[in-house]
Design a protein around this motif. Structure first.
Motif, short mmCIF file in Angstrom:
data_model
loop_
_atom_site.label_atom_id
_atom_site.label_comp_id
_atom_site.label_asym_id
_atom_site.label_seq_id
_atom_site.Cartn_x
_atom_site.Cartn_y
_atom_site.Cartn_z
N SER A 22 0.85 -1.19 0.00
CA SER A 22 0.00 0.00 0.00
C SER A 22 0.88 1.24 0.00
CB SER A 22 -0.89 0.04 1.25
OG SER A 22 -1.80 -1.03 1.25
N PHE A 23 0.66 2.11 -0.94
CA PHE A 23 1.40 3.38 -0.96
C PHE A 23 0.76 4.34 -1.94
CE2 PHE A 23 3.52 3.11 -5.02
CZ PHE A 23 3.77 1.78 -5.23
N GLU A 24 1.23 5.58 -1.89
CA GLU A 24 0.66 6.59 -2.76
C GLU A 24 1.76 7.48 -3.32
OE1 GLU A 24 -2.84 8.09 -0.82
OE2 GLU A 24 -3.04 9.65 -2.34
N VAL A 25 1.66 7.81 -4.60
CA VAL A 25 2.59 8.74 -5.22
C VAL A 25 1.81 9.99 -5.59
CG1 VAL A 25 4.27 9.10 -7.06
CG2 VAL A 25 3.86 6.80 -6.20
N ALA A 26 2.29 11.14 -5.14
CA ALA A 26 1.59 12.39 -5.41
C ALA A 26 1.85 12.85 -6.84
CB ALA A 26 2.03 13.46 -4.43
N GLU A 27 0.98 13.72 -7.32
CA GLU A 27 1.15 14.26 -8.66
C GLU A 27 2.47 15.03 -8.75
OE1 GLU A 27 -2.25 16.27 -10.12
OE2 GLU A 27 -1.19 17.05 -11.87
N GLY A 28 3.22 14.78 -9.80
CA GLY A 28 4.48 15.49 -10.00
C GLY A 28 5.61 15.00 -9.14
N LEU A 121 14.92 17.50 -26.81
CA LEU A 121 14.75 17.66 -25.37
C LEU A 121 15.70 16.75 -24.58
CD1 LEU A 121 12.77 19.27 -23.48
CD2 LEU A 121 11.41 17.20 -23.36
N VAL A 122 15.97 15.55 -25.09
CA VAL A 122 16.87 14.64 -24.38
C VAL A 122 18.31 14.76 -24.88
CG1 VAL A 122 15.05 12.98 -23.81
CG2 VAL A 122 16.41 12.66 -25.89
N GLY A 123 18.57 15.81 -25.66
CA GLY A 123 19.95 16.10 -26.03
C GLY A 123 20.46 15.35 -27.25
N LEU A 124 19.56 14.89 -28.11
CA LEU A 124 19.99 14.26 -29.35
C LEU A 124 19.48 15.09 -30.53
CD1 LEU A 124 19.17 10.48 -28.64
CD2 LEU A 124 21.42 11.57 -28.61
N ASP A 125 20.40 15.65 -31.30
CA ASP A 125 20.01 16.44 -32.45
C ASP A 125 19.30 15.54 -33.47
OD1 ASP A 125 19.81 17.88 -34.77
OD2 ASP A 125 21.84 18.75 -34.62
N PRO A 126 18.01 15.80 -33.73
CA PRO A 126 17.27 14.89 -34.63
C PRO A 126 17.85 14.86 -36.03
CG PRO A 126 15.92 16.80 -34.01
CD PRO A 126 17.15 16.86 -33.18
N SER A 127 18.48 15.96 -36.47
CA SER A 127 19.04 15.94 -37.83
C SER A 127 20.29 15.07 -37.90
CB SER A 127 19.34 17.37 -38.30
OG SER A 127 20.39 17.91 -37.54
N GLN A 176 21.42 10.92 -15.42
CA GLN A 176 20.63 11.27 -14.23
C GLN A 176 20.45 12.78 -14.13
OE1 GLN A 176 23.03 9.56 -11.18
NE2 GLN A 176 22.14 7.52 -11.36
N ASN A 177 21.56 13.51 -14.32
CA ASN A 177 21.47 14.97 -14.24
C ASN A 177 20.54 15.53 -15.30
OD1 ASN A 177 23.15 15.25 -12.05
ND2 ASN A 177 24.99 15.39 -13.31
N GLU A 178 20.69 15.01 -16.53
CA GLU A 178 19.81 15.46 -17.60
C GLU A 178 18.36 15.17 -17.26
OE1 GLU A 178 21.03 13.46 -21.11
OE2 GLU A 178 22.93 14.54 -21.22
N PHE A 179 18.15 13.98 -16.72
CA PHE A 179 16.77 13.61 -16.42
C PHE A 179 16.18 14.50 -15.33
CE2 PHE A 179 13.53 11.14 -14.18
CZ PHE A 179 12.60 11.11 -15.21
N GLN A 185 11.29 20.42 -15.73
CA GLN A 185 10.48 21.06 -16.76
C GLN A 185 9.13 20.38 -16.92
OE1 GLN A 185 13.74 21.07 -19.86
NE2 GLN A 185 12.13 22.18 -20.94
N VAL A 186 9.14 19.05 -17.06
CA VAL A 186 7.90 18.36 -17.45
C VAL A 186 7.05 17.91 -16.27
CG1 VAL A 186 8.83 17.62 -19.67
CG2 VAL A 186 9.05 16.12 -17.68
N ARG A 187 7.67 17.80 -15.07
CA ARG A 187 6.93 17.48 -13.85
C ARG A 187 5.96 16.32 -13.97
NH1 ARG A 187 8.69 18.41 -9.70
NH2 ARG A 187 9.89 20.27 -9.34
N LYS A 188 6.45 15.20 -14.44
CA LYS A 188 5.61 14.01 -14.52
C LYS A 188 5.55 13.35 -13.15
CE LYS A 188 5.26 14.42 -18.98
NZ LYS A 188 3.99 14.92 -19.52
N THR A 189 4.52 12.53 -12.97
CA THR A 189 4.49 11.66 -11.81
C THR A 189 5.29 10.42 -12.20
OG1 THR A 189 2.29 12.49 -11.29
CG2 THR A 189 2.98 10.44 -10.20
#
Ligand SMILES: Nc1ncnc2c1ncn2[C@@H]1O[C@H](COP(=O)(O)OP(=O)(O)OP(=O)(O)O)[C@@H](O)[C@H]1O
Ligand SMILES: [Mg+2]
Length: 392
Positions: A22-28, A121-127, A176-179, A185-189
């Motif tokens: 039993s546990f709970e994760v808060a938003e963000g 966003l994750v540091g890979l130039d798409p081109s 880890q630092n990048e993440f 920025q994105v504040r996901k749960t």
């Protein structure tokens, strides 16, 4: 945001992988699940996106019982980075990243546009990387693609199962630092699985320490390190937990010493006399607004000298903002071979607050550990978890 209520998972062969969780994760919130191999971390994750169904108990996402949500719809709300990345080898990086938008039936152009944005966003130039295949990437780059892919449909919840497990420690720390920056920025749960306590401490707002199928402690990193709830947790976080704890204990104003202070425009003779009278070997030099300018050694001045402090002040090589972790202070002291570090208030554009010395640093650490050991009761473990999506 994610709630586990008395969740048990028994596999057909009788293995109890997860036992009354039993546990709970808060938003963000970013919660790390840490524990030894086979303790039930992946099973916990996969129940959130219904890749595995619990034997007993309920899991709730935003208050909704997930067993009532269609798994495909559920997974749209959950990004999933799987153990070993799992990129499709015959699809390009861009196609891999656009997998979920594709599954969701987005227009091809829109999906590719979004994928390019995420790779950036994750540091890979798409081109540069977009048209490559996974085997043409380094391990760290592949991990980044895995993260980009999970974020593609902008899900509120992210499940990450040892996402940085397959890379060397240096690359891992960079990821880890990048993440952490990305998450700010994105504040996901986020539910983030790792078997590495350092990683759990670094990334987690809170940590769930797993024993066999159970959570032994669910607390902030500082509390887990400072006041392990059980001998098992103490053993797991290691004998050097005091050191680890340095990285999660912030410098507070009460940790600071007040050294002699002079101002840039003070006459040198008067400043020198004061330092002598106080028996000080140096003083901190401030500007007219009490912001940190530098320092001045007592022997750089002569009682007979003319002019002001300004001409003799030296640049401060290093300083830290209030709230920086003690570990950073310690590292800075070692790096500059310094007996003290100036601490400033970032909020007020650099007002000088005091200095941190090795003795005070040690006291601060001691105090923070003692405080937890006294105040924190054995956690009434309420667990929290995240949800996920599968992409394949
Ligand atoms: N399909 C299955 N059938 C039977 N037992 C299983 C099955 N999947 C997992 N288990 C068992 O359940 C337990 C928990 O497995 P799980 O994959 O959740 O561990 P984990 O904590 O993710 O481990 P790791 O760190 O090695 O990835 C283990 O004992 C494992 O052997
Ligand atoms: Mg696992």
């Amino acid at each position: 945001m994610i709630r586990f209520e008395h969740v048990t998972k028994r596999y057909a062969d009788g293995t109890t992988a997860v036992d009354d969780l039993s546990f709970e994760v808060a938003e963000g919130e970013l919660v790390t699940l840490v524990g030894p191999s086979g303790c039930g971390k992946t099973t916990t994750m996969k129940m959130v996106n219904r890749l595995i169904e619990p034997t007993e108990g309920g899991i709730f996402l935003d208050g909704d019982d997930i067993s009532t949500i269609d798994p495909v719809r559920l997974r749209r709300r959950i990004g999933y980075v799987i153990q070993q990345v799992g990129l499709f080898p015959h699809r390009t990086v861009l196609e891999n990243t656009a997998t979920v938008p594709h599954l969701l039936g987005w227009k091809r152009g829109k999906g590719r546009e979004r994928a390019a944005e995420l790779l950036d966003l994750v540091g890979l130039d798409p081109s540069v990387y977009g048209d490559r295949y996974p085997e043409q990437l380094s391990g760290g780059q592949r991990q980044r693609v895995g993260v980009a892919r999970a974020l593609a449909a902008d899900p509120p919840v992210l499940l990450m199962d040892e996402p940085f497990g397959a890379v060397d420690p240096v690359v891992r720390e960079r990821l880890q630092n990048e993440f952490l920056k990305l998450q700010a920025q994105v504040r996901k749960t986020v539910l983030f699985v790792t078997h590495d306590i350092e990683e759990a401490v670094r990334l987690g707002d809170r940590i769930a320490v797993y024993g066999q199928g159970r959570i032994e402690q669910f607390d902030s990193p500082a509390t887990v390190l400072g006041a392990p709830a059980t001998p098992y947790v103490a053993d797991f976080v290691g004998a050097d937990r005091g050191l680890k704890r340095l990285s999660v204990t912030p410098i507070e104003e009460s940790d600071l010493d007040q050294p002699p202070v002079v101002h840039l425009d003070d006459p040198l003779a008067a400043a020198t006399e004061r330092l002598r009278a106080e028996g000080a070997r140096w003083a901190v030099v401030l500007d007219g607004r009490d912001n940190l300018h530098g320092w001045i050694p007592a022997d750089a001045t002569a009682a007979t000298a003319k002019g002001t402090v300004r001409e003799h002040a030296r640049r401060m090589e290093s300083w830290l903002p209030l709230g920086a972790p003690l570990k950073q202070a310690f590292a800075t002291m070692l790096q500059h071979d310094a007996g003290w570090i100036a601490v400033i208030d970032k909020e007020s554009e650099g007002r000088f607050l005091g200095v941190l010395t090795p003795a005070r640093l040690h006291e601060a650490l001691r105090r923070s550990i003692d405080a937890d050991a006294q105040d924190v009761p054995r956690a009434e473990v309420a667990v929290e978890t995240v949800a996920s999506i599968t992409t394949a």
